[in-house]
Design a protein around this motif. Structure first.
Motif, PDB file in Angstrom:
ATOM      1  N   GLY A  25       0.772  -1.233   0.000  1.00  0.00           N
ATOM      2  CA  GLY A  25       0.000   0.000   0.000  1.00  0.00           C
ATOM      3  C   GLY A  25       0.802   1.282   0.000  1.00  0.00           C
ATOM      4  N   LYS A  26       2.103   1.197  -0.055  1.00  0.00           N
ATOM      5  CA  LYS A  26       2.893   2.424  -0.139  1.00  0.00           C
ATOM      6  C   LYS A  26       2.717   3.059  -1.514  1.00  0.00           C
ATOM      7  N   GLU A  27       2.415   2.208  -2.487  1.00  0.00           N
ATOM      8  CA  GLU A  27       2.197   2.661  -3.865  1.00  0.00           C
ATOM      9  C   GLU A  27       0.881   2.078  -4.361  1.00  0.00           C
ATOM     10  N   GLY A  28      -0.216   2.653  -3.961  1.00  0.00           N
ATOM     11  CA  GLY A  28      -1.493   2.159  -4.474  1.00  0.00           C
ATOM     12  C   GLY A  28      -2.239   1.311  -3.463  1.00  0.00           C
ATOM     13  N   ASP A  29      -2.788   0.221  -3.942  1.00  0.00           N
ATOM     14  CA  ASP A  29      -3.672  -0.662  -3.184  1.00  0.00           C
ATOM     15  C   ASP A  29      -2.970  -1.231  -1.956  1.00  0.00           C
ATOM     16  N   LYS A  30      -3.566  -1.000  -0.777  1.00  0.00           N
ATOM     17  CA  LYS A  30      -2.940  -1.485   0.457  1.00  0.00           C
ATOM     18  C   LYS A  30      -3.067  -2.992   0.629  1.00  0.00           C
ATOM     19  N   TYR A  31      -3.839  -3.635  -0.215  1.00  0.00           N
ATOM     20  CA  TYR A  31      -4.017  -5.078  -0.147  1.00  0.00           C
ATOM     21  C   TYR A  31      -3.128  -5.824  -1.132  1.00  0.00           C
ATOM     22  N   LYS A  32      -2.230  -5.085  -1.791  1.00  0.00           N
ATOM     23  CA  LYS A  32      -1.350  -5.702  -2.777  1.00  0.00           C
ATOM     24  C   LYS A  32       0.061  -5.145  -2.651  1.00  0.00           C
ATOM     25  N   LEU A  33       1.024  -5.976  -3.044  1.00  0.00           N
ATOM     26  CA  LEU A  33       2.425  -5.565  -3.095  1.00  0.00           C
ATOM     27  C   LEU A  33       2.798  -5.296  -4.543  1.00  0.00           C
ATOM     28  N   ARG A  34       3.311  -4.121  -4.803  1.00  0.00           N
ATOM     29  CA  ARG A  34       3.856  -3.829  -6.123  1.00  0.00           C
ATOM     30  C   ARG A  34       5.309  -4.322  -6.123  1.00  0.00           C
ATOM     31  N   LYS A  35       5.935  -4.337  -7.264  1.00  0.00           N
ATOM     32  CA  LYS A  35       7.287  -4.881  -7.386  1.00  0.00           C
ATOM     33  C   LYS A  35       8.260  -4.187  -6.429  1.00  0.00           C
ATOM     34  N   LYS A  36       8.217  -2.863  -6.370  1.00  0.00           N
ATOM     35  CA  LYS A  36       9.118  -2.115  -5.492  1.00  0.00           C
ATOM     36  C   LYS A  36       8.860  -2.472  -4.026  1.00  0.00           C
ATOM     37  N   GLU A  37       7.592  -2.609  -3.654  1.00  0.00           N
ATOM     38  CA  GLU A  37       7.244  -2.964  -2.276  1.00  0.00           C
ATOM     39  C   GLU A  37       7.723  -4.380  -1.939  1.00  0.00           C
ATOM     40  N   GLU A  65       6.749 -14.851 -10.805  1.00  0.00           N
ATOM     41  CA  GLU A  65       6.034 -16.030 -10.320  1.00  0.00           C
ATOM     42  C   GLU A  65       4.765 -15.644  -9.559  1.00  0.00           C
ATOM     43  N   LEU A  66       4.844 -14.576  -8.770  1.00  0.00           N
ATOM     44  CA  LEU A  66       3.687 -14.138  -7.991  1.00  0.00           C
ATOM     45  C   LEU A  66       2.634 -13.459  -8.849  1.00  0.00           C
ATOM     46  N   ASP A  67       3.057 -12.854  -9.926  1.00  0.00           N
ATOM     47  CA  ASP A  67       2.188 -12.017 -10.747  1.00  0.00           C
ATOM     48  C   ASP A  67       1.649 -12.799 -11.944  1.00  0.00           C
ATOM     49  N   GLU A  68       0.825 -13.789 -11.658  1.00  0.00           N
ATOM     50  CA  GLU A  68       0.292 -14.654 -12.703  1.00  0.00           C
ATOM     51  C   GLU A  68      -0.551 -13.906 -13.729  1.00  0.00           C
ATOM     52  N   ASN A  69      -1.284 -12.894 -13.283  1.00  0.00           N
ATOM     53  CA  ASN A  69      -2.177 -12.185 -14.212  1.00  0.00           C
ATOM     54  C   ASN A  69      -1.523 -10.973 -14.862  1.00  0.00           C
ATOM     55  N   GLY A  70      -0.263 -10.705 -14.551  1.00  0.00           N
ATOM     56  CA  GLY A  70       0.481  -9.651 -15.219  1.00  0.00           C
ATOM     57  C   GLY A  70       0.126  -8.229 -14.823  1.00  0.00           C
ATOM     58  N   ASP A  71      -0.498  -8.041 -13.660  1.00  0.00           N
ATOM     59  CA  ASP A  71      -0.891  -6.687 -13.252  1.00  0.00           C
ATOM     60  C   ASP A  71       0.196  -5.955 -12.464  1.00  0.00           C
ATOM     61  N   GLY A  72       1.345  -6.603 -12.254  1.00  0.00           N
ATOM     62  CA  GLY A  72       2.449  -5.960 -11.540  1.00  0.00           C
ATOM     63  C   GLY A  72       2.272  -5.929 -10.038  1.00  0.00           C
ATOM     64  N   GLU A  73       1.334  -6.732  -9.524  1.00  0.00           N
ATOM     65  CA  GLU A  73       1.053  -6.743  -8.096  1.00  0.00           C
ATOM     66  C   GLU A  73       0.907  -8.177  -7.595  1.00  0.00           C
ATOM     67  N   GLY A  74       1.153  -8.336  -6.311  1.00  0.00           N
ATOM     68  CA  GLY A  74       0.930  -9.620  -5.649  1.00  0.00           C
ATOM     69  C   GLY A  74       0.063  -9.410  -4.432  1.00  0.00           C
ATOM     70  N   ASP A  75      -0.990 -10.204  -4.286  1.00  0.00           N
ATOM     71  CA  ASP A  75      -1.873 -10.054  -3.136  1.00  0.00           C
ATOM     72  C   ASP A  75      -1.388 -10.895  -1.954  1.00  0.00           C
ATOM     73  N   PHE A  76      -2.157 -10.888  -0.878  1.00  0.00           N
ATOM     74  CA  PHE A  76      -1.760 -11.584   0.340  1.00  0.00           C
ATOM     75  C   PHE A  76      -1.624 -13.085   0.108  1.00  0.00           C
ATOM     76  N   GLN A  77      -2.521 -13.662  -0.662  1.00  0.00           N
ATOM     77  CA  GLN A  77      -2.444 -15.098  -0.930  1.00  0.00           C
ATOM     78  C   GLN A  77      -1.156 -15.452  -1.670  1.00  0.00           C
ATOM     79  N   LYS A  78      -0.785 -14.656  -2.639  1.00  0.00           N
ATOM     80  CA  LYS A  78       0.448 -14.899  -3.385  1.00  0.00           C
ATOM     81  C   LYS A  78       1.662 -14.748  -2.463  1.00  0.00           C
ATOM     82  N   TYR A  79       1.599 -13.766  -1.584  1.00  0.00           N
ATOM     83  CA  TYR A  79       2.665 -13.555  -0.600  1.00  0.00           C
ATOM     84  C   TYR A  79       2.805 -14.783   0.296  1.00  0.00           C
ATOM     85  N   MET A  80       1.689 -15.335   0.746  1.00  0.00           N
ATOM     86  CA  MET A  80       1.728 -16.506   1.617  1.00  0.00           C
ATOM     87  C   MET A  80       2.272 -17.726   0.878  1.00  0.00           C
TER      88      MET A  80
END
Length: 97
Positions: A25-37, A65-80
């Motif tokens: 959430g430092k860059e956008g959606d607080k429920y997702k990790l962007r590449k920089k995060e 690997e985490l970004d299966e749909n190509g949106d540049g973000e990973g959610d909590f499930q992908k993080y786990m």
């Protein structure tokens, strides 16, 4: 705080959740990790593991690997999933040492 903590496993679960939301959430959606995060999370939380990694593009590979749909973000499930895979790999390393 997430729960009234009692056990070691509950403490570990709380830590995993807190680490995700500390970096997301430092860059956008607080429920997702962007590449920089994700990179910041990995460097802050897994620096010892990354120090042994000789691949300079490791973070890019992890994000791909985490970004299966190509949106540049990973959610909590992908993080786990990432945490689980790394934990299994570390366990296998220690079992075979």
């Amino acid at each position: 705080m997430w729960l009234a903590i009692g056990s070691e496993l509950e403490t570990a679960m709380e830590s995993l959740i807190n680490v995700f939301y500390t970096h997301s959430g430092k860059e956008g959606d607080k429920y997702k990790l962007r590449k920089k995060e994700l990179k910041e999370l990995l460097l802050a939380e897994l620096s010892g593991l990354l120090d042994t990694q000789k691949d300079a593009d490791a973070v890019d590979k992890v994000m791909k690997e985490l970004d299966e749909n190509g949106d540049g973000e990973g959610d909590f499930q992908k993080y786990m999933v990432l945490v689980a895979v790394l934990t299994v790999a570390c366990n296998n390393f220690w079992e075979n040492s």
